[in-house]
Design an enzyme around this catalytic site. Structure first.
Site, PDB file in Angstrom:
ATOM      1  CG  ASN A   1      -6.034 -14.245  17.707  1.00 10.81           C
ATOM      2  OD1 ASN A   1      -5.589 -13.985  16.603  1.00 10.81           O
ATOM      3  ND2 ASN A   1      -7.237 -13.885  18.085  1.00 10.81           N
TER       4      ASN A   1
ATOM      5  CG  HIS B   1      -8.613  -2.895  17.232  1.00 10.56           C
ATOM      6  ND1 HIS B   1      -8.116  -2.637  18.477  1.00 10.56           N
ATOM      7  CD2 HIS B   1      -8.556  -4.239  17.087  1.00 10.56           C
ATOM      8  CE1 HIS B   1      -7.770  -3.777  19.045  1.00 10.56           C
ATOM      9  NE2 HIS B   1      -8.024  -4.764  18.228  1.00 10.56           N
TER      10      HIS B   1
ATOM     11  CG  HIS C   1      -7.113  -6.034  21.759  1.00 13.90           C
ATOM     12  ND1 HIS C   1      -7.957  -6.582  20.825  1.00 13.90           N
ATOM     13  CD2 HIS C   1      -7.892  -5.607  22.785  1.00 13.90           C
ATOM     14  CE1 HIS C   1      -9.209  -6.482  21.274  1.00 13.90           C
ATOM     15  NE2 HIS C   1      -9.188  -5.904  22.462  1.00 13.90           N
TER      16      HIS C   1
ATOM     17  CG  PHE D   1      -6.215 -14.373   7.167  1.00 13.62           C
ATOM     18  CD1 PHE D   1      -7.343 -13.585   7.357  1.00 13.62           C
ATOM     19  CD2 PHE D   1      -5.340 -14.012   6.147  1.00 13.62           C
ATOM     20  CE1 PHE D   1      -7.603 -12.465   6.553  1.00 13.62           C
ATOM     21  CE2 PHE D   1      -5.592 -12.911   5.335  1.00 13.62           C
ATOM     22  CZ  PHE D   1      -6.721 -12.131   5.539  1.00 13.62           C
TER      23      PHE D   1
ATOM     24  CG  ASP E   1      -9.739  -6.724  14.524  1.00 13.27           C
ATOM     25  OD1 ASP E   1      -9.032  -7.753  14.506  1.00 13.27           O
ATOM     26  OD2 ASP E   1     -10.345  -6.337  15.538  1.00 13.27           O
TER      27      ASP E   1
ATOM     28  CG  HIS F   1     -15.880 -15.795  15.308  1.00 11.18           C
ATOM     29  ND1 HIS F   1     -14.952 -16.548  15.987  1.00 11.18           N
ATOM     30  CD2 HIS F   1     -15.584 -14.504  15.599  1.00 11.18           C
ATOM     31  CE1 HIS F   1     -14.151 -15.758  16.678  1.00 11.18           C
ATOM     32  NE2 HIS F   1     -14.504 -14.501  16.455  1.00 11.18           N
TER      33      HIS F   1
HETATM   34  O1  DOR Z   1     -13.424  -8.956  18.058  1.00  4.79           O
HETATM   35  C1  DOR Z   1     -12.291  -9.399  17.920  1.00  4.79           C
HETATM   36  N1  DOR Z   1     -12.076 -10.642  17.452  1.00  4.79           N
HETATM   37  N2  DOR Z   1     -11.239  -8.643  18.270  1.00  4.79           N
HETATM   38  C2  DOR Z   1      -9.980  -9.157  18.308  1.00  4.79           C
HETATM   39  O2  DOR Z   1      -9.077  -8.431  18.642  1.00  4.79           O
HETATM   40  C3  DOR Z   1      -9.755 -10.578  18.026  1.00  4.79           C
HETATM   41  C4  DOR Z   1     -10.767 -11.049  17.115  1.00  4.79           C
HETATM   42  C5  DOR Z   1     -10.737 -12.557  16.878  1.00  4.79           C
HETATM   43  O3  DOR Z   1      -9.641 -13.097  16.703  1.00  4.79           O
HETATM   44  O4  DOR Z   1     -11.798 -13.153  16.850  1.00  4.79           O
END
Ligand code: DOR
Length: 442
Positions: free
Chosen positions: A92, A228, A174, A61, A298, A302
């Protein structure tokens, strides 16, 4: 405050009843077709299905630090609309959630911003075992055995052994093998072809890392959840009857495969990558066979601007929380699975995997986290109607049958047919067994 939801088809999920459900305060207090009480709100459920709210155990998020993509408020609106009443979020962000301090400050952010219930994983690094050992108010530890968005990565055997040996919180990972990814990336150096993403992050990368993580979990007898799963070949590795190993599949790995790059380009660029058509059906089979217990999204937004950069500059990740339940209800409509299985995969199983007491089922004494769905409603997913801040969906243009229409979080109706009631916030969903209750919100 009492709410009576009358005459709905209620999926518990071990059975489905035509009955009424009484909510008092934050709890379900009665389930009976003959309830007669003076309630503050009476909801006519005839012709609709009442489900436990979805528990999505893998979302990104972006709050704090990456809030141009998403934040806890916009993401939680997307959850409320999609029937997701509890989410568990990944570390992250910026800063990474790798200490108690970072966890506590994320929890404080969510207490002010999130319309639904929340929990946050603590991220592993090669040298934060002490923080992982003593972490509180978290469902578990997230390990990036392969790198993805951000800089979290633990791929050295010694560091992984320490995490599995010395910590006690459940862990999830992951699973893509970093060495394989790097070797493949060198072979495809200079490529701008998006389809190479699935050749760089190939089947082998996923299989090697999942095998390695399961070996660690079994040797150290450590509760472990494979995030995933993307290949059919990983699924036999998941066979485990002791409850030590659980696993999850995501809608994009069930519904998309490499043929979709031509139509959708980087919109379906994900880590782990989408794979072949056979993998779609093998993952479905693993769900039906119980080798994979959980469906989570997941959700990884973006902006479209970021996604539209040429590969490999385009980042991996797609948004999904507001469409995941509808995607699965549409599968019920198509006869591919039952509504009870959807509730099992999206509500009950994730709550049991992460020990979220009193959620994921409809039962007296459970939290009134509920979603009323209309299995006959057909709607098209449209970018411009998405609540997620990034305002797009890889399912744009697809018509789905079966949609959430009303959502309750702890007895409060947060979403009703396109309208939000934002007067309340969700609550922390991590149970503290030592105290016999949920951690109080900050
Ligand atoms: O495609 C992904 N994007 N896989 C992930 O595990 C992280 C995620 C992201 O945080 O953009």
């Amino acid at each position: 405050m009492k709410t009576l939801i009358k005459n709905a088809t209620v999926v518990l999920p071990e059975s489905t009843l035509h009955t009424s459900v009484l909510i008092e305060g934050t709890k379900i207090v009665d389930i009976d077709p003959a309830i007669q009480v003076a309630a503050d709100h009476v909801v006519e459920g005839e012709g609709l299905h009442l489900l436990p709210g979805v528990v999505d155990d893998q979302v990104h998020f972006r709050d704090p630090g990456l809030t141009h993509k998403e934040d806890l408020y916009t993401a939680s609106r997307a959850c409320a609309k999609g029937g997701v009443t509890t989410f568990l979020e990944m570390p992250n962000t910026n800063p990474n959630t790798i200490s108690q301090e970072a966890l506590d400050s994320k929890l404080a952010l969510a207490a002010g911003k999130s319309l639904v219930n929340y929990g946050f994983y603590i991220g592993a690094t090669p040298d934060n075992v002490a923080a992982l050992k003593h972490a509180r108010r978290t469902p578990g530890i997230k390990i990036f055995i392969g790198s993805s968005t951000g800089n979290l990565l633990v791929d050295k055997q010694e560091a992984l052994e320490r995490i599995f040996a010395e910590t006690t919180l459940p862990a999830c990972a992951h699973c893509e093998d970093e060495t394989t990814i790097r070797a493949n990336a060198e072979r495809f150096a200079g490529t701008t072809d998006i389809t190479d993403h699935s050749r760089i992050r190939d089947h082998e990368a996923a299989i090697i890392a999942t095998r390695r993580a399961i070996d660690l979990a079994k040797r150290h007898n450590h509760r472990f959840h494979v995030l995933h799963v993307s290949t059919g070949a990983e699924t036999p590795l998941l066979a485990d009857h002791s409850g030590l190993i659980t696993a999850e599949a995501c809608p994009h790995h069930l519904f998309f495969n490499v043929d979709d790059y031509a139509r959708l380009g980087s919109r379906v660029q994900m880590n782990p990558s989408i794979k072949a058509k056979e993998d779609n059906s093998q993952l479905w089979q693993a769900l039906l066979d119980g080798l994979i217990q959980v469906i989570a999204t997941d959700h990884a937004p973006h902006t479209l601007e970021e996604k539209q950069q040429p590969y490999p500059k385009s980042p991996a990740g797609l948004p999904a929380v507001e469409n995941s339940l509808a995607l699965m209800l549409d599968q019920v409509h198509q006869g591919r699975c039952t509504i009870e299985q959807v509730v099992q995969w999206m509500c009950d199983a994730p709550a049991r995997v992460w020990d979220i007491v009193d959620k994921g089922r409809i039962a007296v004494g459970y939290d009134a986290d509920l979603v009323l769905v209309d299995l006959n409603k057909t709607l098209m997913v449209r970018d411009e109607e998405q609540e997620t801040k990034c305002k797009w969906s890889p399912w744009h243009g697809e018509s789905l049958t079966g949609w959430p229409v009303r959502t309750w979080v702890l007895g409060h109706e947060v979403f009703r047919e396109g309208f939000f009631d934002e007067s309340r916030r969700g609550s922390e969903a991590v149970y503290d067994h030592a105290r016999g209750g949920y951690w109080a919100t900050a």
